[in-house]
Design an enzyme around this catalytic site. Structure first.
Site, PDB file in Angstrom:
ATOM      1  CB  ALA A 159      56.937 124.671  77.030  1.00 54.32           C
ATOM      2  CB  CYS A 160      55.234 120.208  77.699  1.00 56.60           C
ATOM      3  SG  CYS A 160      53.589 120.969  77.680  1.00 56.60           S
ATOM      4  CB  SER A 161      60.645 119.749  77.150  1.00 54.62           C
ATOM      5  OG  SER A 161      59.978 119.160  76.060  1.00 54.62           O
TER       6      SER A 161
END
Length: 373
Positions: A155-157
């Site tokens: 995801a966003c990481s």
């Protein structure tokens, strides 16, 4: 074991931008039509009337003023409210590949490298266009890179996790250099008919060259001092879209097949986790928070970033210490922290300590300590 540097970054920005005012005009037209079409049911209490949005509400809630998008017309059409990205033939480069190439070429140029210098490609992003073949292998083919390629999703990481994976390969001698790319069409999984989230995302792609320090020649080098990752399961940010949806017809088209989140819970739970991880990471490397000249944080919400840095520094951060690109790019998932890094690095003096950090669904958090050469 080889020392590792980031020697180049790149950014692909779509041609189209949507302001808050434009987005609100489209959303409110949809709301007016919905409320008119359901007026009788609303009057009977069977259907809840929708509430209009406003540019002021969006900016106060998120700090976002505009966002770049791959398709503007489809998003702003009140009858559609989703990007229109026509399918391409198998003989054409995919949308994600096209975006990745744009960012990668700039990163290669800044690093002073060619395809012949790269031994691996990692595509790390929130939403992959297809299951296989891997987008990374397609990017590898498009750029003429020999070696290996694979996709990954945290995801966003994804970017910070991708940097660690690339750094490990270079450090162990499995590759001289790795291209790590983050093509994000976040508007594809956004529900533009949800008042609480219709403004959150934009589209962009970033790229990072990670290579052996002894082979690096770029003037944009940063030593990768250390990386640290953390995951903790949470349902507070979720997207249930996947290939098994066709095996469960009752869920097709449901709201959870797009981005959904419990925003207040995310804010309350993630901010302290990020601050604690970065603080512990610096301490493990015998470094003081006060020595960090710049924090390139995930660009999801302005208040989140302010709170995280305040927890670390014990005071409000300056714009130079924690630069923001969220206002013009919105949340671009894994690309956000790298956009901030790409746009706000050249002014740092040699020896400057910095932290690149991302956080998001999972929960997932990544911290990369960098030192400018």
């Amino acid at each position: 074991m080889h020392n590792v540097v980031i020697s180049g970054t790149g950014l692909y920005t779509p041609a189209n931008s949507i302001s808050n005012e434009e987005l609100v005009q489209s959303f409110n037209a949809y709301v007016a039509q919905f409320n008119a079409d359901n007026a009788d049911a609303i009057a009977r209490g069977e259907v809840e009337a929708l509430t209009e949005s406003s540019a002021a509400f969006i900016e106060k809630a998120s700090g976002i003023k505009s966002r770049f998008v791959m398709d503007k017309d489809g998003i702003l059409d009140p009858q559609r409210m989703a990007p229109r990205l026509p399918e391409r033939s198998n003989d054409e480069w995919s949308v994600l590949c096209q975006m990745a190439i744009g960012a990668a070429e700039q990163a290669l140029q800044r690093a002073g490298k060619t395809a012949a210098d790269i031994d691996g490609v990692i595509v790390a992003c929130s939403n992959l266009q297809r299951a296989y073949p891997a987008i990374a292998i397609e990017v590898q083919e498009a750029l003429g890179i020999q070696g290996f390629g694979f996709d990954m999703n945290v995801a966003c990481s994804s970017a910070t996790f991708g940097i660690q994976a690339a750094a490990n390969s270079v450090q162990l001698g499995q590759a001289r250099a790795v291209l790590m790319v983050n093509p994000e069409v976040c508007t594809g999984h956004l529900n533009f008919r949800d008042r609480d989230s219709h403004f959150i995302f934009g589209d962009a792609a970033t790229a990072v060259i990670i290579e052996r320090a002894d082979l690096a020649t770029s003037k944009y080098q940063f030593d990768v001092v250390s990386t640290k990752l953390l995951t903790k399961f949470s349902n507070n940010i979720r997207n249930n879209f996947g290939f098994l949806n066709r095996a469960a017809e009752e869920g097709i088209g449901a709201k959870d097949k797009l981005f959904v989140q419990e925003g207040r819970k995310v804010f309350k739970e993630v901010c302290p986790m990020v601050a604690e991880l970065i603080g512990a990471h610096l301490e493990e490397n015998q470094l003081n928070v006060s020595d960090v000249k710049r924090f390139w944080l995930h660009q999801a919400n302005l208040s989140m970033n302010h709170l995280i840095v305040k927890k670390l520094l014990g005071r409000e951060a300056t714009e130079q210490e924690a630069p923001v690109i969220l206002d013009t790019y919105a949340n671009t998932s894994s690309a956000g922290s790298v956009i901030a890094f790409h746009k706000h690095q050249d002014d740092l003096a040699a020896g400057s300590l910095a932290v690149l950090s991302s956080f998001g669904a999972g929960y997932s958090i990544g911290s990369v300590i960098l030192r400018k050469r």
